[in-house]
Structure formats: structure tokens, C-alpha cells
Design an enzyme around this catalytic site. Structure first.
Site, PDB file in Angstrom:
ATOM      1  N   SER A  83      40.104  69.983  55.022  1.00 42.27           N
ATOM      2  CA  SER A  83      41.488  70.323  54.665  1.00 42.27           C
ATOM      3  C   SER A  83      42.470  69.191  54.935  1.00 42.27           C
ATOM      4  O   SER A  83      43.629  69.412  55.254  1.00 42.27           O
ATOM      5  CB  SER A  83      41.930  71.593  55.414  1.00 42.27           C
ATOM      6  OG  SER A  83      41.069  72.670  55.130  1.00 42.27           O
ATOM      7  N   ARG A  84      41.976  67.967  54.843  1.00 42.07           N
ATOM      8  CA  ARG A  84      42.809  66.770  54.999  1.00 42.07           C
ATOM      9  C   ARG A  84      43.415  66.621  56.397  1.00 42.07           C
ATOM     10  O   ARG A  84      44.387  65.905  56.583  1.00 42.07           O
ATOM     11  CB  ARG A  84      43.935  66.743  53.950  1.00 42.07           C
ATOM     12  CG  ARG A  84      43.413  66.600  52.517  1.00 42.07           C
ATOM     13  CD  ARG A  84      42.638  65.302  52.387  1.00 42.07           C
ATOM     14  NE  ARG A  84      42.205  65.009  51.039  1.00 42.07           N
ATOM     15  CZ  ARG A  84      40.991  65.253  50.563  1.00 42.07           C
ATOM     16  NH1 ARG A  84      40.104  65.851  51.332  1.00 42.07           N
ATOM     17  NH2 ARG A  84      40.654  64.911  49.335  1.00 42.07           N
TER      18      ARG A  84
END
Length: 544
Positions: free
Chosen positions: A518-519
Site C-alpha cells: 500500500s505504498r
């Protein structure tokens, strides 16, 4: 990456540097019958052709007709191959005839071809779906040779770093298949019954390999395969709604499809990847998924010439080759969801050089290609940045060393502005390291020592190339190199050019980056501190 045989029923232009080539799976079906019966010299009766394991009749042919070599063959196969770059599609009967020849006068055995088929399937999967993102693979195997291809593919996927599972509900009691099962069991690869599988296969698997039925199958699938096929169809329908699901890979023919007419009622499996073997069957024209590969790399030149086959070149040692049109990709939708261990402050070394060495050793241990490759960015007095890949050739407490021509563009820019940055990227580990600092030349002695440690060909290349200057053509470089090769053919010492040597970047900043889901990436930055006259490093976490 692989290539195989074809026969033309219709043709299709390949947009890559590929074409088509022969393969394997079909080969197996024909050989199954050949092992049981002695082929007749008469032509086969259409009513006795390709009934898979349900129909015990052997495949009987009078030989193989060349691809569209005469009007009758053209009538059966369809359009002729119109150019060297066209791809042919095989009718069911033609595929079997080719296989029979391969396993007859050409001396191939079914186990050889099955091994090549399974390896081609595994390498095709590895080409697109990396084990870091798609590790859990369920191979659903039918009772025939297509199932055997799946068993072999599962073994290779295990060695490629995947976690394979096998569902093999109707085992064939032949020694070849029993041996394949034993090989998988020796690797502790789990065999799952149909009852072991959840109705929603997406919960446990990332890749589903459809190895149930190949091109010789005919008729409606019987239990339990009818239910298994329906589960894959359900997953395909889910994909249309945008929900995440496992990718589906079909071997040679999507199970349940008609070998020539394809998904007749548009209610069948819609695989994400099709791995054609020997040559794509006519049904492959209806394949609309993003990844179509051809596997095999075994067809002798004699058979390619005899049957007017146009086979694509294989890159390097590849066992498969991508075919078909290049799919249209929404670049904005391309993304990876990195899965990595956490990279925390209390785990890192206080010295960034030591931390670099740890990560570099990890890259070496992972077998990554050229782990010492780094992007070097420089800026001249005009303020315009430029980047290029160079190779790290030394690292110590004083910094990072590489070698180049002192008259190149990067050298000119470093003479105008001695500040530069390095970037290492190790995709296989989801890691990158940025290093910024000042650059100076290494000593002549150090450059001299390294120059003569290089292969003689590299030494000659450094002299022949006036790096970054305009040349009228490659022939000029080649001739210069050949002249030097002749000049130093006696093995005498090749003098280092005065305009060639090393640079050392003395680091003033490090950033260690590790990709996370999710970065939410880890970024730890090192900047220098002066503590009582001693240099130390401050470690801070940066927002991703």
C-alpha cells in the site's frame, strides 16, 4: 522465449520479433496412442480421431502433409502462410499428424516432449507472474498428456521459487505419470483432492493452471472436471466485475473449448495466459487474454523446412516466446504491491557503508543480475541533469568507485560540477539505495591496476571507443577494434589510455528504501554529523 511448429489454417502477423513455433502437448496425445497401437498406413477415419482417453482407437495417418503444400492441404488448413512473419494455427488433425512424425521417425519420446512442455509452461508463467506476488500455484491436472504437462510444470515452478499445489483427481496408472507424481511427492508438493478445494479458489491461490484437457479431447467434460471448469468460469466472471481473483493459465487449449472453434457459446474459461505448444490451435484465434506464449524449442530444422514452418528465433536460452499482438496497457494502472520485511531503525547498522554491504551481499545471494549496476546522475554548468548506468567496481570507507573515459559527457559534467548521485535498484528484493556526494578521480596507480585486471577485449574496447563522440557507423568501431586486436595479437601489455580511469564518490547522504504494501515504504536516511571532531551519521525516517 520459445518456439515451435505451425501449420496454417489461418495466419496472423506477429508484432514482436517472434513468430511461431512448434511445441509439445499435442505431441503427447499422439504418442499416447502410438505407445498402445501400431499406426496403420491408412488415413484415419474422422469418426475415430481425437477422442482423448475416452476413445481407445489409435491415431492412424498416412503421413504428414506439408503446410499448404498443395490445394487439398490448403483446403483443410485454411489460408496459407502469407509471409515470413506470419503465424499459423493448427487444425486438430494436423497437430496430431505433426506429433506422430516427431514421435516416429524423428525419435522423440513422450516423456522428453512432456518435460519440454512443462518447462515451457513454467518459464512462461515466470516471465509474467513473479513468485513474490503470485507464489501459490494450483495446477489442476487431467488424466492425459495435458495433465502430465501440468505435473512437470509444477515441479519446475517449485524450483523457480513458487509454492505449487496439485489437484490430480483421475490419476493415470502408467509408469510415466506415476514417476511424475513420485517426483512431486519427493519435493513435498501437496496433492489436494477435489474435496480439499474450497468452492472459491481465490481464497487459497494466486495462479490456477488449467492442465485438464488438451487438443485431442472431444466431448463434454465429465465429473469432477465439469465442476472444476465451472469454478474457473465463475472466477472469470468475477474478473468482469473488477474483483481481484487468481490469474488463470491454460496449457495449449482452455479446457472445455472446441479445439478449432474455441469458446463456442462464450460461457467457457477465459484464461489470462495461454501457453500454446507446437503451434497455436485454431481456437487460439479466439483467445483474448493479455498473455499468449508459445513453448517448445525442440523442432529440428529438417521438419521446419519440410513443412514450410517459419519459426521465431529464441532469445538466449529461453524456452518460451510471447506471440500475438502486443496488448494495450493503461500505464496509469501499472503498479506493484511490494511485500517485504519491515526495515526498522533498530535493525540498521550505524555505519551506512556497512549497511550498504549487507544489502549488496543480499543482492548477490539472491542471484540478481548485475547487482553492481548503478545509475549515475551528473549536472554540468548548464544545470541540465543527465543519467546513465555504470558498474560499481569498488566500495570502501572512502566511497564508491567506477571507471570510464575522461572525455565522456559525464566526465565533462563532473569537471564542471563535482557533485553527483548514485542509485542502486534491486527489483528482486524490493530495495533501492540512493547515495549523494562529491566526486574526484582515483589515482593513476589505482586506474592502471584495474585496467590491466580487465579482460583483454575490454582493454581494447576502451581504446577503440572515443566515448560520446559521433561515429559514422558501427563498422568504424569494429575496424578500430580489429586493428588493435591485430596490433596486440602477440600478447604484449596493452597500455592504459591516458584519458581513461576511475572516479570515487565520497558520500554525504544515503537513503535506504524498501518497498512495502500500500505504498507505505520504508525510507531511512543517513546524513553526516560532527560529534567532538568525529564523523558520525544521523539516521532519520522519511515519509514514503
Amino acid at each position: 522465449m520459445c518456439s515451435l511448429m505451425r501449420k496454417g489454417r489461418t495466419t496472423m502477423t506477429c508484432l514482436c520479433l517472434l513468430d511461431l513455433t512448434p511445441s509439445l502437448t499435442h505431441i503427447h496425445k499422439a504418442h499416447f496412442y502410438a505407445n498402445v497401437h501400431t499406426p496403420s498406413t491408412s488415413s484415419p477415419s474422422p469418426s475415430k480421431l481425437f477422442y482423448g482417453l475416452r476413445f481407445p482407437s489409435p491415431i492412424r495417418t498416412s503421413g504428414i502433409r506439408a503446410f499448404c503444400s498443395n490445394s487439398s492441404a490448403a483446403a483443410v488448413l485454411g489460408q496459407t502462410m502469407e509471409s515470413h512473419n506470419s503465424i499459423s494455427y493448427l487444425a486438430q488433425r494436423e497437430a496430431a499428424e505433426i506429433d506422430e512424425t516427431l514421435m516416429g521417425p524423428l525419435g522423440f519420446s513422450v516423456d522428453q516432449l512432456m518435460e519440454l512442455a512443462g518447462l515451457s509452461v513454467a518459464t512462461s508463467i515466470a516471465e509474467v507472474y513473479k513468485p513474490s506476488e503470485h507464489s501459490r500455484v494450483l495446477t489442476i491436472c487431467g488424466p492425459g498428456n495435458n495433465g502430465g504437462d501440468g505435473l512437470v510444470a509444477a515441479r519446475h515452478l517449485h524450483h523457480f521459487g513458487y509454492k505449487p499445489f496439485v489437484c490430480y483427481p483421475k490419476r493415470t496408472p502408467k509408469p510415466l505419470y506415476s514417476g511424475l507424481v513420485t517426483q512431486l511427492e519427493s519435493l513435498s508438493i501437496p496433492f489436494l483432492s477435489v474435496e480439499d478445494l474450497q468452492s472459491d479458489l481465490s481464497k487459497d491461490f494466486d495462479i490456477l493452471v488449467d492442465a485438464m484437457f488438451g487438443f485431442s479431447f472431444h466431448g463434454a467434460p465429465r465429473p469432477p472436471f465439469d465442476d472444476l471448469i465451472q469454478r474457473l468460469v465463475t472466477l472469470c466472471n468475477r474478473n468482469q466485475s473488477g474483483q481481484k481473483r487468481p490469474v488463470i493459465v491454460s496449457i495449449d487449449i482452455p479446457s472445455g473449448w472446441h479445439v478449432e472453434e474455441g469458446d463456442v457459446d462464450d460461457k467457457g474459461i477465459k484464461p489470462d495466459m495461454l501457453v500454446s505448444l507446437t503451434a497455436p490451435k485454431l481456437c487460439a484465434k479466439k483467445f483474448s487474454g493479455p498473455h499468449h506464449f508459445l513453448g517448445g524449442r525442440f523442432v529440428p530444422p529438417a521438419i521446419a523446412e519440410k513443412y514450410k514452418l517459419h519459426l521465431p528465433p529464441y532469445p538466449g536460452t529461453s524456452m518460451c516466446v510471447r506471440i500475438g499482438k502486443t496488448r494495450q496497457v493503461d500505464i496509469s494502472a501499472l503498479r506493484e504491491n511490494y511485500i517485504s520485511p519491515e526495515f526498522l531503525e533498530d535493525q540498521v547498522d550505524a555505519d551506512p557503508i556497512n549497511q550498504f554491504r549487507k544489502w549488496f551481499d543480499d543482492a548477490l545471494a539472491a542471484g540478481l543480475r548485475e547487482p553492481n549496476a548503478m545509475a549515475l546522475s551528473t549536472v554540468g554548468k548548464d544545470g541540465k541533469p543527465s543519467s546513465r548506468m555504470v558498474l560499481l567496481k569498488g566500495v570502501d570507507k572512502d566511497g564508491f568507485v567506477w571507471y570510464t573515459n575522461y572525455e565522456s559527457r559525464k566526465a565533462h559534467e563532473l569537471s564542471e560540477n563535482p557533485h553527483a548521485s548514485l542509485l542502486f535498484f534491486w527489483e528482486g528484493l524490493n530495495r533501492q539505495i540512493r547515495v549523494e556526494g562529491t566526486v574526484q578521480k582515483v589515482s593513476d596507480e589505482e586506474s592502471e591496476q584495474y585496467f590491466h585486471s580487465r579482460p583483454r577485449g575490454s582493454q581494447l574496447g576502451a581504446i577503440a571507443s572515443k566515448q560520446s563522440t559521433v561515429v559514422p557507423g558501427r563498422h568504424v568501431l569494429y575496424q578500430e577494434y580489429k586493428d588493435l586486436e591485430q596490433k596486440y595479437a602477440d600478447g604484449s601489455l596493452i597500455p592504459k589510455p591516458k584519458n581513461w580511469g576511475g572516479y570515487r564518490l565520497t558520500p554525504q547522504l544515503f537513503e535506504f528504501w524498501q518497498g512495502q504494501p500500500s505504498r507505505m515504504h520504508d525510507r531511512l536516511c543517513y546524513t553526516p554529523l560532527d560529534i567532538n571532531g568525529q564523523r558520525a551519521w544521523k539516521i532519520e525516517r522519511l515519509a514514503p
